[in-house]
Write a protein that holds these residues in place. Structure first.
Motif, PDB file in Angstrom:
ATOM      1  N   LEU A  92       0.648  -0.905  -0.011  1.00 32.78           N
ATOM      2  CA  LEU A  92      -0.049   0.142   0.047  1.00 32.78           C
ATOM      3  C   LEU A  92       0.739   1.432   0.109  1.00 32.78           C
ATOM      4  CD1 LEU A  92      -2.439  -1.118   3.086  1.00 32.78           C
ATOM      5  CD2 LEU A  92      -2.629  -0.820   0.313  1.00 32.78           C
ATOM      6  N   ASN A  93       0.128   2.724  -0.569  1.00 33.11           N
ATOM      7  CA  ASN A  93       1.531   3.993  -0.681  1.00 33.11           C
ATOM      8  C   ASN A  93       0.563   4.473   0.567  1.00 33.11           C
ATOM      9  OD1 ASN A  93       2.313   3.911  -3.244  1.00 33.11           O
ATOM     10  ND2 ASN A  93      -0.447   3.924  -3.857  1.00 33.11           N
ATOM     11  N   GLN A  94       1.852   4.600   1.602  1.00 34.87           N
ATOM     12  CA  GLN A  94       1.809   5.890   2.666  1.00 34.87           C
ATOM     13  C   GLN A  94       2.039   6.727   2.518  1.00 34.87           C
ATOM     14  OE1 GLN A  94       0.578   3.243   5.887  1.00 34.87           O
ATOM     15  NE2 GLN A  94       2.447   4.098   7.031  1.00 34.87           N
ATOM     16  N   VAL A  95       2.066   7.714   3.147  1.00 32.47           N
ATOM     17  CA  VAL A  95       2.857   9.552   3.500  1.00 32.47           C
ATOM     18  C   VAL A  95       2.658   9.408   5.071  1.00 32.47           C
ATOM     19  CG1 VAL A  95       2.931  11.361   2.905  1.00 32.47           C
ATOM     20  CG2 VAL A  95       1.778  10.104   1.117  1.00 32.47           C
ATOM     21  N   GLU A  96       3.550   8.891   5.234  1.00 34.37           N
ATOM     22  CA  GLU A  96       3.535  10.048   6.942  1.00 34.37           C
ATOM     23  C   GLU A  96       4.098  10.801   6.933  1.00 34.37           C
ATOM     24  OE1 GLU A  96       5.311   6.817   9.660  1.00 34.37           O
ATOM     25  OE2 GLU A  96       4.335   5.364   8.444  1.00 34.37           O
ATOM     26  N   LEU A  97       3.429  11.435   8.280  1.00 42.77           N
ATOM     27  CA  LEU A  97       3.302  12.838   8.204  1.00 42.77           C
ATOM     28  C   LEU A  97       3.596  13.394   9.594  1.00 42.77           C
ATOM     29  CD1 LEU A  97       2.141  14.963   4.677  1.00 42.77           C
ATOM     30  CD2 LEU A  97       4.166  14.097   5.293  1.00 42.77           C
ATOM     31  N   SER A  98       4.371  14.641   9.999  1.00 42.01           N
ATOM     32  CA  SER A  98       4.230  15.117  10.876  1.00 42.01           C
ATOM     33  C   SER A  98       2.193  15.894  10.779  1.00 42.01           C
ATOM     34  CB  SER A  98       4.643  15.841  12.053  1.00 42.01           C
ATOM     35  OG  SER A  98       4.761  17.347  11.040  1.00 42.01           O
ATOM     36  N   ALA A  99       1.690  16.281  12.222  1.00 44.05           N
ATOM     37  CA  ALA A  99       0.552  16.817  12.528  1.00 44.05           C
ATOM     38  C   ALA A  99       1.010  18.432  11.624  1.00 44.05           C
ATOM     39  CB  ALA A  99       0.317  16.854  13.775  1.00 44.05           C
ATOM     40  N   THR A 100       2.180  19.361  12.357  1.00 44.46           N
ATOM     41  CA  THR A 100       2.252  20.318  11.576  1.00 44.46           C
ATOM     42  C   THR A 100       2.819  20.475  10.088  1.00 44.46           C
ATOM     43  OG1 THR A 100       3.438  20.652  13.738  1.00 44.46           O
ATOM     44  CG2 THR A 100       3.878  22.347  12.146  1.00 44.46           C
ATOM     45  N   ASP A 101       3.392  19.210   9.974  1.00 49.11           N
ATOM     46  CA  ASP A 101       3.482  19.508   7.883  1.00 49.11           C
ATOM     47  C   ASP A 101       2.223  18.861   7.222  1.00 49.11           C
ATOM     48  OD1 ASP A 101       5.973  18.885   8.212  1.00 49.11           O
ATOM     49  OD2 ASP A 101       6.433  17.001   8.588  1.00 49.11           O
ATOM     50  N   ALA A 102       1.552  17.906   8.070  1.00 53.35           N
ATOM     51  CA  ALA A 102       0.287  17.958   7.385  1.00 53.35           C
ATOM     52  C   ALA A 102      -0.916  19.476   7.566  1.00 53.35           C
ATOM     53  CB  ALA A 102      -0.888  16.943   8.300  1.00 53.35           C
ATOM     54  N   ARG A 103      -1.223  20.108   8.561  1.00 49.16           N
ATOM     55  CA  ARG A 103      -1.676  21.014   8.839  1.00 49.16           C
ATOM     56  C   ARG A 103      -0.863  22.430   7.447  1.00 49.16           C
ATOM     57  NH1 ARG A 103      -1.453  20.491  14.508  1.00 49.16           N
ATOM     58  NH2 ARG A 103      -3.478  19.628  14.693  1.00 49.16           N
ATOM     59  N   SER A 104       0.347  22.437   7.668  1.00 53.45           N
ATOM     60  CA  SER A 104       0.699  23.203   6.808  1.00 53.45           C
ATOM     61  C   SER A 104       0.779  23.365   5.706  1.00 53.45           C
ATOM     62  CB  SER A 104       2.431  23.317   7.558  1.00 53.45           C
ATOM     63  OG  SER A 104       2.595  22.226   6.290  1.00 53.45           O
ATOM     64  N   ILE A 105       0.461  21.545   4.712  1.00 55.55           N
ATOM     65  CA  ILE A 105       0.278  22.098   3.534  1.00 55.55           C
ATOM     66  C   ILE A 105      -1.465  21.379   2.920  1.00 55.55           C
ATOM     67  CG2 ILE A 105       2.227  20.883   2.571  1.00 55.55           C
ATOM     68  CD1 ILE A 105       1.480  17.958   2.892  1.00 55.55           C
ATOM     69  N   GLY A 106      -2.665  21.572   4.408  1.00 62.67           N
ATOM     70  CA  GLY A 106      -4.225  21.740   4.174  1.00 62.67           C
ATOM     71  C   GLY A 106      -4.351  19.924   4.443  1.00 62.67           C
ATOM     72  N   ILE A 107      -3.552  19.036   4.536  1.00 58.72           N
ATOM     73  CA  ILE A 107      -3.943  17.725   5.130  1.00 58.72           C
ATOM     74  C   ILE A 107      -4.976  17.623   5.777  1.00 58.72           C
ATOM     75  CG2 ILE A 107      -3.744  15.043   4.164  1.00 58.72           C
ATOM     76  CD1 ILE A 107      -1.535  16.215   2.038  1.00 58.72           C
ATOM     77  N   ASP A 108      -6.027  16.949   6.112  1.00 64.11           N
ATOM     78  CA  ASP A 108      -6.879  16.306   7.251  1.00 64.11           C
ATOM     79  C   ASP A 108      -5.868  14.889   7.236  1.00 64.11           C
ATOM     80  OD1 ASP A 108      -7.434  15.673   9.388  1.00 64.11           O
ATOM     81  OD2 ASP A 108     -10.034  15.219   8.575  1.00 64.11           O
ATOM     82  N   ALA A 109      -4.917  14.830   8.020  1.00 61.22           N
ATOM     83  CA  ALA A 109      -4.536  13.810   8.425  1.00 61.22           C
ATOM     84  C   ALA A 109      -4.294  12.604   9.648  1.00 61.22           C
ATOM     85  CB  ALA A 109      -3.026  13.494   7.788  1.00 61.22           C
ATOM     86  N   PRO A 110      -5.399  11.478   9.710  1.00 60.91           N
ATOM     87  CA  PRO A 110      -5.635  10.983  10.929  1.00 60.91           C
ATOM     88  C   PRO A 110      -4.191  10.247  11.652  1.00 60.91           C
ATOM     89  CG  PRO A 110      -6.174   9.426   9.538  1.00 60.91           C
ATOM     90  CD  PRO A 110      -5.845  11.400   8.184  1.00 60.91           C
ATOM     91  N   ILE A 111      -4.506  10.257  12.514  1.00 63.78           N
ATOM     92  CA  ILE A 111      -3.382   9.872  13.498  1.00 63.78           C
ATOM     93  C   ILE A 111      -3.384   7.796  13.564  1.00 63.78           C
ATOM     94  CG2 ILE A 111      -2.460   9.054  15.837  1.00 63.78           C
ATOM     95  CD1 ILE A 111      -2.859  11.859  16.716  1.00 63.78           C
ATOM     96  N   ARG A 112      -3.206   7.617  13.044  1.00 66.68           N
ATOM     97  CA  ARG A 112      -3.201   6.074  12.887  1.00 66.68           C
ATOM     98  C   ARG A 112      -1.777   5.118  13.373  1.00 66.68           C
ATOM     99  NH1 ARG A 112      -7.163   5.385   8.353  1.00 66.68           N
ATOM    100  NH2 ARG A 112      -9.382   6.420   9.533  1.00 66.68           N
ATOM    101  N   GLU A 113      -1.904   4.143  13.013  1.00 63.78           N
ATOM    102  CA  GLU A 113      -1.344   3.103  13.333  1.00 63.78           C
ATOM    103  C   GLU A 113      -0.669   2.794  11.528  1.00 63.78           C
ATOM    104  OE1 GLU A 113      -0.905  -0.643  15.569  1.00 63.78           O
ATOM    105  OE2 GLU A 113      -2.348  -0.313  16.206  1.00 63.78           O
ATOM    106  N   SER A 114       0.869   2.646  11.366  1.00 64.05           N
ATOM    107  CA  SER A 114       1.379   2.218  10.093  1.00 64.05           C
ATOM    108  C   SER A 114       0.338   1.143   9.262  1.00 64.05           C
ATOM    109  CB  SER A 114       2.367   1.631   9.805  1.00 64.05           C
ATOM    110  OG  SER A 114       3.302   1.192   8.581  1.00 64.05           O
ATOM    111  N   GLY A 115      -0.245   0.857   7.871  1.00 63.11           N
ATOM    112  CA  GLY A 115      -0.925   0.192   7.391  1.00 63.11           C
ATOM    113  C   GLY A 115      -2.671   0.885   6.488  1.00 63.11           C
TER     114      GLY A 115
END
Length: 192
Positions: A70-93
């Motif tokens: 699977l494709n997976q992009v792992e960002l910090s919450a700061t990174d995700a917010r800075s580029i405008g993505i709503d990224a949930p906190i999840r375990e890998s996969g």
């Protein structure tokens, strides 16, 4: 000291499928090893891509190898917010219903409808490590970080991940590492 483990800072990175790698870098392309990582068989590659969100982009993001299912992009919450993505906190996969983005490589682009997460902090352990620490796979623990810098920190909600293919290490993202002022060879201790 007994019952301690290394706490490693996991900077932003991407895991891709072979198909996605070829769309970004060209048919038949293979990742090249820049540096072996602490987890056996895992490596930081020389290949870099751009991750694009609705607000802006992050250039020069490392791809970790080998390729995955699977494709997976792992960002910090700061990174995700800075580029405008709503990224949930999840375990890998666990990418179902997670954030969307575009990946740009030297030969092409790929739109991901999901796959962007903030990785849940976790400790990799072998079965022997888990027995020694008195924990089980999937257990949630607290981890004490002490380094004498005035920022003693306890990280709650830390997931134990057990597999004999792992090496003992805790992974936190850059936001978490900076908040605790983690040192280069930072050690952690499970506290109950």
């Amino acid at each position: 000291m007994a019952n301690q483990f290394i706490v490693e800072t996991s900077a932003r990175h991407v895991h891709v499928t072979q198909e996605t790698l070829e769309l970004l870098f060209g048919e038949g392309y293979q990742l090249t090893v820049k540096k072996e990582l602490s987890q056996p068989g895992q490596f930081a590659s020389n290949e870099r891509i751009t991750v694009v969100g609705p607000k802006k982009e992050l250039a020069n993001v490392s791809i970790l190898g080998p390729c995955r299912k699977l494709n997976q992009v792992e960002l910090s919450a700061t990174d995700a917010r800075s580029i405008g993505i709503d990224a949930p906190i999840r375990e890998s996969g666990d990418v179902a219903g997670s954030g969307a983005c575009k990946l740009i490589g030297p030969k092409g682009e790929v739109e991901l409808k999901e796959g962007v997460i903030v990785a849940k902090r976790h400790i990799h352990m072998t079965e022997k490590d888990a027995a020694d620490f008195g924990v089980t796979n999937g257990e949630i623990v607290n981890v004490l970080i002490e380094n004498g810098n005035g920022r003693k920190t306890i990280f709650g909600d830390t997931v134990i991940r057990v597999s004999n293919s792992y090496a003992l290490a805790m992974h936190v993202d850059t936001d978490e590492s900076n908040a605790a002022a983690c040192a280069r060879n930072q050690m952690g201790t499970i506290v109950k």
